[in-house]
Design an enzyme around this catalytic site. Structure first.
Site, PDB file in Angstrom:
ATOM      1  N   SER A 147       0.878  -1.182   0.000  1.00 21.95           N
ATOM      2  CA  SER A 147       0.000   0.000   0.000  1.00 21.95           C
ATOM      3  C   SER A 147       0.908   1.222   0.000  1.00 21.95           C
ATOM      4  O   SER A 147       2.049   1.157   0.479  1.00 21.95           O
ATOM      5  CB  SER A 147      -0.843   0.007   1.281  1.00 21.95           C
ATOM      6  OG  SER A 147      -1.422   1.288   1.487  1.00 21.95           O
ATOM      7  N   TYR A 160      -1.656  -0.345  10.480  1.00 25.27           N
ATOM      8  CA  TYR A 160      -1.727  -0.721   9.055  1.00 25.27           C
ATOM      9  C   TYR A 160      -0.450  -0.268   8.339  1.00 25.27           C
ATOM     10  O   TYR A 160       0.158  -1.028   7.570  1.00 25.27           O
ATOM     11  CB  TYR A 160      -2.968  -0.081   8.440  1.00 25.27           C
ATOM     12  CG  TYR A 160      -3.240  -0.447   6.999  1.00 25.27           C
ATOM     13  CD1 TYR A 160      -4.016  -1.563   6.681  1.00 25.27           C
ATOM     14  CD2 TYR A 160      -2.738   0.323   5.950  1.00 25.27           C
ATOM     15  CE1 TYR A 160      -4.286  -1.892   5.360  1.00 25.27           C
ATOM     16  CE2 TYR A 160      -3.000   0.003   4.630  1.00 25.27           C
ATOM     17  CZ  TYR A 160      -3.774  -1.100   4.334  1.00 25.27           C
ATOM     18  OH  TYR A 160      -4.036  -1.425   3.018  1.00 25.27           O
TER      19      TYR A 160
HETATM   20  P1  NDP Z   1     -11.317  -6.421   0.698  1.00 23.08           P
HETATM   21  O1  NDP Z   1     -11.792  -6.266   2.094  1.00 23.08           O
HETATM   22  O2  NDP Z   1     -12.288  -6.285  -0.426  1.00 23.08           O
HETATM   23  O3  NDP Z   1     -10.580  -7.818   0.518  1.00 23.08           O
HETATM   24  C1  NDP Z   1      -9.739  -8.351   1.491  1.00 23.08           C
HETATM   25  C2  NDP Z   1      -9.526  -9.814   1.163  1.00 23.08           C
HETATM   26  O4  NDP Z   1      -8.623 -10.367   2.132  1.00 23.08           O
HETATM   27  C3  NDP Z   1     -10.811 -10.611   1.227  1.00 23.08           C
HETATM   28  O5  NDP Z   1     -10.835 -11.503   0.131  1.00 23.08           O
HETATM   29  C4  NDP Z   1     -10.690 -11.376   2.531  1.00 23.08           C
HETATM   30  O6  NDP Z   1     -11.314 -12.647   2.394  1.00 23.08           O
HETATM   31  C5  NDP Z   1      -9.177 -11.563   2.628  1.00 23.08           C
HETATM   32  N1  NDP Z   1      -8.735 -11.811   3.995  1.00 23.08           N
HETATM   33  C6  NDP Z   1      -8.799 -10.976   5.068  1.00 23.08           C
HETATM   34  N2  NDP Z   1      -8.332 -11.608   6.161  1.00 23.08           N
HETATM   35  C7  NDP Z   1      -7.960 -12.856   5.772  1.00 23.08           C
HETATM   36  C8  NDP Z   1      -7.422 -13.975   6.423  1.00 23.08           C
HETATM   37  N3  NDP Z   1      -7.159 -13.983   7.758  1.00 23.08           N
HETATM   38  N4  NDP Z   1      -7.146 -15.086   5.712  1.00 23.08           N
HETATM   39  C9  NDP Z   1      -7.405 -15.123   4.384  1.00 23.08           C
HETATM   40  N5  NDP Z   1      -7.936 -14.110   3.701  1.00 23.08           N
HETATM   41  C10 NDP Z   1      -8.210 -12.983   4.391  1.00 23.08           C
HETATM   42  O7  NDP Z   1     -10.120  -5.374   0.553  1.00 23.08           O
HETATM   43  P2  NDP Z   1      -9.188  -4.987  -0.665  1.00 23.08           P
HETATM   44  O8  NDP Z   1      -9.477  -5.794  -1.860  1.00 23.08           O
HETATM   45  O9  NDP Z   1      -9.217  -3.515  -0.744  1.00 23.08           O
HETATM   46  O10 NDP Z   1      -7.756  -5.390  -0.075  1.00 23.08           O
HETATM   47  C11 NDP Z   1      -6.893  -6.329  -0.712  1.00 23.08           C
HETATM   48  C12 NDP Z   1      -5.451  -5.933  -0.381  1.00 23.08           C
HETATM   49  O11 NDP Z   1      -5.166  -4.687  -0.991  1.00 23.08           O
HETATM   50  C13 NDP Z   1      -5.183  -5.777   1.110  1.00 23.08           C
HETATM   51  O12 NDP Z   1      -3.915  -6.318   1.421  1.00 23.08           O
HETATM   52  C14 NDP Z   1      -5.177  -4.275   1.277  1.00 23.08           C
HETATM   53  O13 NDP Z   1      -4.420  -3.874   2.394  1.00 23.08           O
HETATM   54  C15 NDP Z   1      -4.580  -3.831  -0.026  1.00 23.08           C
HETATM   55  N6  NDP Z   1      -4.826  -2.449  -0.388  1.00 23.08           N
HETATM   56  C16 NDP Z   1      -6.097  -2.011  -0.662  1.00 23.08           C
HETATM   57  C17 NDP Z   1      -6.304  -0.682  -0.993  1.00 23.08           C
HETATM   58  C18 NDP Z   1      -7.642  -0.130  -1.334  1.00 23.08           C
HETATM   59  O14 NDP Z   1      -7.771   1.100  -1.490  1.00 23.08           O
HETATM   60  N7  NDP Z   1      -8.686  -0.937  -1.441  1.00 23.08           N
HETATM   61  C19 NDP Z   1      -5.178   0.265  -1.062  1.00 23.08           C
HETATM   62  C20 NDP Z   1      -3.891  -0.309  -0.775  1.00 23.08           C
HETATM   63  C21 NDP Z   1      -3.748  -1.616  -0.458  1.00 23.08           C
HETATM   64  P3  NDP Z   1     -12.152 -13.448   3.505  1.00 23.08           P
HETATM   65  O15 NDP Z   1     -12.769 -12.426   4.407  1.00 23.08           O
HETATM   66  O16 NDP Z   1     -13.143 -14.226   2.698  1.00 23.08           O
HETATM   67  O17 NDP Z   1     -11.125 -14.303   4.171  1.00 23.08           O
END
Ligand code: NDP
Length: 257
Positions: A147, A160
């Site tokens: 990020s 974070y």
């Molecule tokens: P979402 O909340 O849409 O997706 C997060 C994903 O992570 C889900 O599929 C969730 O699946 C999974 N997840 C969370 N905890 C766990 C766990 N313990 N084990 C396995 N899977 C897990 O968020 P984003 O798509 O936005 O985020 C994806 C990545 O991108 C993250 O690392 C985030 O920090 C990063 N990011 C996002 C930004 C944004 O603006 N959206 C900006 C910068 C970085 P489930 O709950 O089904 O396990």
């Protein structure tokens, strides 16, 4: 000729956090390049739906339930992927959580759970993948989803930002150690993209004001705008790139002080 370097036919890609947001998008993009995709997360029903959608388009896809805070669950997911497709050639290390907590209100629980998923989880998955890639002798490729908060800080996001800074250091440390095993390790540092993680905030007036005032392009990113940078790192198009961070942020990191 150039287009061929982005073709991922014959490669197996495992994407964590593929049940929503960025990870779900990455799975669609990578499947469309010809890769077999393994989608991993905790919410199995969402993954099953995605796999059905991809298979209906003629793509190879498999869902594995995986909790990145649990090494056994990670190993089980990778083993299922290896059984189905032979090996995992590319890892998109994307699972993560977000939470805004002012520093003085932050509990040890808030701190630890963030680090447990966003940094320790990223390490666990990357380590499982890298050991297997090294053992095949064919190398591999890891793209960590960090990020812009790994490079700068913001209010209420100390835990974070520290976790994502750790992911960037992990990226570089792995890149130099694993280059001789023919494993490339890079990171994407996205700015703000609307997903389940931040939807409520960006629906609000505050969230919209924030984007207009802080992002030079004055808008959120569209998921499609991550596809090119992802493919550059994930495919042979980036075969001499390792230890690199690509920021995809509408100029956010370069904003004037
Ligand atoms: P979402 O909340 O849409 O997706 C997060 C994903 O992570 C889900 O599929 C969730 O699946 C999974 N997840 C969370 N905890 C766990 C766990 N313990 N084990 C396995 N899977 C897990 O968020 P984003 O798509 O936005 O985020 C994806 C990545 O991108 C993250 O690392 C985030 O920090 C990063 N990011 C996002 C930004 C944004 O603006 N959206 C900006 C910068 C970085 P489930 O709950 O089904 O396990």
């Amino acid at each position: 000729m150039t287009g061929k370097r982005f073709d991922m036919t014959g490669k197996t890609v495992l994407i964590t956090g593929a049940s929503s947001g960025l990870g779900e998008h990455f799975a669609r993009v990578l499947a469309a390049t010809g890769a077999s995709v393994v989608v991993a997360a905790r919410r199995a029903e969402r993954l099953d739906k995605l796999v059905c959608e991809l298979q209906a388009q003629g793509f190879q896809a498999l869902a594995v339930t995986m909790d990145v805070t649990d090494s056994e669950s990670i190993d089980t997911g990778f083993t299922a992927a290896e059984r189905q497709f032979g090996s995992v050639d590319v890892l998109i290390n994307n699972a993560g959580i977000g939470a805004n907590v002012p520093f003085l209100k932050m509990t040890e629980g808030n701190w630890l759970s963030m680090l447990e998923t966003n940094l320790d989880g990223a390490w666990r998955v990357a380590h499982r993948a890298a050991v297997a890639m090294a053992n095949t002798g064919r190398g591999g490729n890891i793209v960590n989803i960090a990020s812009i908060l790994g490079l700068r800080v913001a209010q209420g996001l100390a835990h974070y930002a520290v976790a994502k800074a750790g992911v960037l250091q992990l990226t570089k440390a792995m890149a130099i150690e694993l280059a001789r095993d023919n494993i490339r390790v890079n990171a994407l540092a996205p700015g703000y993209f609307r997903t389940e993680m931040n939807n409520d905030y960006f629906e609000s007036e505050n969230g919209q004001d924030y984007i207009r005032s802080k992002v030079p392009m004055r808008r959120l990113g569209q998921l499609e705008e991550l596809s090119g940078p992802l493919l550059l790192l994930a495919s042979e198009a980036g075969s001499f790139i390792t230890g690199t961070i690509i920021n995809v942020d509408g100029g956010h990191l370069s904003n004037s002080l």
